[in-house]
Design a protein around this motif. Structure first.
Motif, PDB file in Angstrom:
ATOM      1  N   GLY B 141     -33.329 -34.454  -7.879  1.00 50.18           N
ATOM      2  CA  GLY B 141     -34.351 -34.789  -8.865  1.00 50.18           C
ATOM      3  C   GLY B 141     -34.046 -34.190 -10.231  1.00 50.18           C
ATOM      4  N   MET B 142     -33.583 -32.935 -10.225  1.00 47.82           N
ATOM      5  CA  MET B 142     -33.251 -32.274 -11.497  1.00 47.82           C
ATOM      6  C   MET B 142     -32.065 -32.973 -12.161  1.00 47.82           C
ATOM      7  N   SER B 143     -31.069 -33.350 -11.357  1.00 47.73           N
ATOM      8  CA  SER B 143     -29.903 -34.041 -11.916  1.00 47.73           C
ATOM      9  C   SER B 143     -30.330 -35.336 -12.587  1.00 47.73           C
ATOM     10  N   PHE B 165     -34.616 -43.779  -9.112  1.00 49.12           N
ATOM     11  CA  PHE B 165     -35.149 -42.825  -8.134  1.00 49.12           C
ATOM     12  C   PHE B 165     -34.853 -43.258  -6.705  1.00 49.12           C
ATOM     13  N   GLY B 166     -33.996 -44.277  -6.568  1.00 49.71           N
ATOM     14  CA  GLY B 166     -33.718 -44.856  -5.253  1.00 49.71           C
ATOM     15  C   GLY B 166     -33.142 -43.877  -4.259  1.00 49.71           C
ATOM     16  N   ALA B 167     -32.392 -42.860  -4.763  1.00 56.24           N
ATOM     17  CA  ALA B 167     -31.709 -41.949  -3.847  1.00 56.24           C
ATOM     18  C   ALA B 167     -32.497 -40.654  -3.634  1.00 56.24           C
ATOM     19  N   LEU B 168     -33.737 -40.611  -4.157  1.00 55.70           N
ATOM     20  CA  LEU B 168     -34.494 -39.354  -4.062  1.00 55.70           C
ATOM     21  C   LEU B 168     -35.509 -39.422  -2.917  1.00 55.70           C
ATOM     22  N   ASP B 169     -35.936 -38.249  -2.457  1.00 49.36           N
ATOM     23  CA  ASP B 169     -36.954 -38.227  -1.402  1.00 49.36           C
ATOM     24  C   ASP B 169     -38.307 -38.660  -1.980  1.00 49.36           C
ATOM     25  N   ARG B 173     -39.661 -38.547  -5.808  1.00 46.48           N
ATOM     26  CA  ARG B 173     -39.708 -39.853  -6.452  1.00 46.48           C
ATOM     27  C   ARG B 173     -41.045 -40.075  -7.149  1.00 46.48           C
ATOM     28  N   SER B 174     -42.141 -39.823  -6.431  1.00 48.62           N
ATOM     29  CA  SER B 174     -43.444 -40.124  -7.049  1.00 48.62           C
ATOM     30  C   SER B 174     -43.701 -39.175  -8.217  1.00 48.62           C
ATOM     31  N   HIS B 175     -43.215 -37.947  -8.101  1.00 50.09           N
ATOM     32  CA  HIS B 175     -43.378 -37.013  -9.211  1.00 50.09           C
ATOM     33  C   HIS B 175     -42.588 -37.482 -10.442  1.00 50.09           C
ATOM     34  N   LEU B 176     -41.353 -37.914 -10.201  1.00 54.96           N
ATOM     35  CA  LEU B 176     -40.516 -38.354 -11.322  1.00 54.96           C
ATOM     36  C   LEU B 176     -41.027 -39.657 -11.938  1.00 54.96           C
ATOM     37  N   GLN B 177     -41.700 -40.487 -11.112  1.00 56.47           N
ATOM     38  CA  GLN B 177     -42.293 -41.714 -11.678  1.00 56.47           C
ATOM     39  C   GLN B 177     -43.354 -41.360 -12.719  1.00 56.47           C
ATOM     40  N   GLN B 178     -44.184 -40.355 -12.389  1.00 56.71           N
ATOM     41  CA  GLN B 178     -45.201 -39.921 -13.361  1.00 56.71           C
ATOM     42  C   GLN B 178     -44.529 -39.333 -14.602  1.00 56.71           C
ATOM     43  N   GLU B 179     -43.462 -38.562 -14.365  1.00 55.17           N
ATOM     44  CA  GLU B 179     -42.741 -37.954 -15.476  1.00 55.17           C
ATOM     45  C   GLU B 179     -42.146 -39.021 -16.387  1.00 55.17           C
ATOM     46  N   LEU B 180     -41.597 -40.067 -15.756  1.00 53.32           N
ATOM     47  CA  LEU B 180     -40.979 -41.143 -16.536  1.00 53.32           C
ATOM     48  C   LEU B 180     -42.017 -41.819 -17.423  1.00 53.32           C
TER      49      LEU B 180
END
Lengths: 253, 274
Positions: B141-143, B165-169, B173-180
């Motif tokens: 996720g950090m990468s 985010f396809g390769a993330l758990d 994934r849901s956290h990074l979607q909000q971040e995006l």
């Protein structure tokens, strides 16, 4: 734990030394051929205070480093060329691999015929011995650059120079380092070899051994051998440290 | 603040040559994207959605039709379009800071300005304090956050995301979607997200473009007129999600809705009960 490993590593040399000492002390062998360890130590003492010996160390090391440096630069350049240009690989690759089959020492008669017995022939020989492993390492490294990373370079509009210095060379660095390590070993072998076989001129650790044999001074031969081993390990040790520092970005296994 | 780009795709078709025969990958795709809009593209694998994105970034060429960014025809890669791939594709020999700086290597502007932009974008993706870390020391996720910072640091007009985010758990994934979503709003940029995750597409997109394969073409475009941030549990969200999912149902929807489901003999219906 560390201590244990170190002690274990010294077991075999200590046993061999004890065996050697027993053989000569008990008089089971001809001590003119298999000389006692004590004599070797004494000759080492007199050799180490002789400036000619240190000159030989210096000359051998300088020969090794300069031959290695030119061979390594040439090898990286050639490896990158073969790895990046399919055209160059088709043109030069087969010749390179065919020439590699010629034993390195078979070059010496030709080199000495052309260049004589001086530094020139020795340096070319050492450079040539470094060239092969470094070229192969660089070639492998360049081939290992992933399409994914190449696309990143395209997305950020890298120039040709940036592709070389910011993508290809760093990506190939681990394999280049492996090639350089092999090249360093090979260069040291070639340094001593050239001093043996082109011994008529100059000074070096190889010359010291030849001198020892000419004077039937077995102690001096052994001292020379030990010196070659020690200088070689020192060079490798320095190289390994430089490599570790240069590749610090790699995960440790 | 970056200028948000207007992207126009007109009658775009793309063929590959497979064993000498042309194979249509994209067939007559037309789509106009407003500046600052977030468009999601969903479709099964092989529907050409990744090819579409690669054409937009300029990694693929040789197409029929037109791709226009602010009226200019797209040719090759350019720093006015940024991309995040499914794999983070960071250079392992560079630190976080140096990897982000790759994005401004060939951008106009002075060194000091670039350094500021790199620092700002590392902070934007929430990685302040990790500037000197190497990729192998980071989680997936950090990468991917670093990859987002690298894509945005040159302040492009359009951000393209290829299943980022396809390769993330699932949690990351849901956290990074909000971040995006937060980053997209902060940058005021036009964004195009390719994904096979329908919920992700509906959660992030102003519009969801549904593509179908062989050859890749647009099947339907669904508007998502929901306020942000979106509540995934809400009825309206679920209704749109089901609507999009319905497009992927194997059978026609009318058949699925029919009430008279044939019952199989009980013996074949047997299963473990706990």
């Amino acid at each position: 734990m560390q201590m244990n490993i170190n002690l274990r590593a010294w077991t075999v040399p200590a046993a061999l030394l004890a065996f050697w000492w027993t053989l000569t002390a008990a008089g089971w062998v001809d001590t003119r051929l298999i000389v006692p360890p004590g004599n070797v130590l004494r000759v080492a003492g007199t050799t180490l205070i002789d400036p000619v010996f240190w000159q030989a160390v210096l000359f051998s090391a300088a020969r090794d480093v300069s031959g290695f440096a030119s061979g390594a630069l040439g090898g990286i350049a050639l490896g990158v060329l073969l790895g990046t240009s399919r055209w160059a690989e088709r043109l030069i690759g087969p010749t390179f691999h065919a020439l590699r089959q010629i034993s390195l020492f078979a070059w010496l008669p030709l080199l000495s015929t052309w260049l004589g017995y001086g530094e020139g022939a020795k340096l070319v020989f050492i450079a040539l011995s470094t060239l092969y492993p470094v070229t192969l390492g660089a070639f492998e490294g360049v081939r290992a650059v992933t399409r994914h990373h190449a696309e990143v370079a395209r997305v950020y509009c890298f120039t040709r120079q940036q592709i070389l210095f910011r993508l290809i060379l760093p990506a190939a660095a681990p394999q280049i380092a492996t090639g350089l390590t092999l090249g360093l070993v090979s260069a040291w072998v070639a340094t001593i070899g050239s001093e043996f076989l082109l011994a008529n001129w100059g000074n070096g650790l190889g010359n010291i051994i030849i001198k020892g044999r000419a004077a039937f001074n077995v102690e001096l031969i052994i001292v020379g051998m030990l010196a070659i081993g020690i200088v070689g390990s020192l060079l490798n040790h320095v190289a390994a440290r430089i490599e570790r520092r240069a590749l610090h970005w790699q995960p440790r296994h | 603040m970056a200028h948000a780009g207007t992207l126009e795709i007109k009658n775009l078709s793309k063929h590959y040559r497979v064993k000498g025969r042309p194979l249509a990958v994209l067939d007559d795709v037309s789509l106009a994207i407003r500046p600052g809009e977030f468009v999601s593209i969903v479709g099964a694998s092989g529907c050409g959605k990744s090819t579409l994105l690669r054409l937009l970034i300029g990694l693929e060429g040789d197409y029929q039709g037109e791709i226009l960014l602010d009226g200019q025809r797209v040719a090759g890669t350019s720093l006015d379009r940024g991309i995040v791939f499914q794999e983070h594709r960071l250079f392992p020999w560079l630190t976080v800071e140096q990897n982000v700086a790759v994005g401004v290597l060939n951008a106009p502007g002075g060194q000091a300005e670039k350094r500021t932009s790199v620092q700002e974008h590392i902070e934007l993706v929430g990685l302040k304090g990790f500037e000197t870390a190497y990729p192998h020391q980071l989680s997936g996720g950090m990468s991917q956050r670093v990859a987002i910072a690298r894509a945005l640091v040159s302040r492009p007009e359009v951000l393209l995301l290829d299943e980022p985010f396809g390769a993330l758990d699932a949690l990351t994934r849901s956290h990074l979607q909000q971040e995006l979503e937060r980053i997209w709003r902060a940058e005021g940029i036009t964004a195009i997200l390719v994904t096979h995750d329908v919920e992700e597409a509906v959660a992030l997109g102003d519009r969801v473009v549904i593509m179908q394969p062989r050859p890749g073409r647009i099947k339907r475009i669904v508007d998502v007129p929901l306020p942000r941030p979106r509540e995934r549990g809400s009825l309206a969200f679920t209704a749109i999600k089901d609507d999009v999912l319905g497009e992927f149902a194997p059978a026609p929807r009318s058949a699925l809705k029919s009430p008279s489901i044939e019952r199989r003999p009980p013996a074949l219906d047997w299963q473990f009960s706990y």
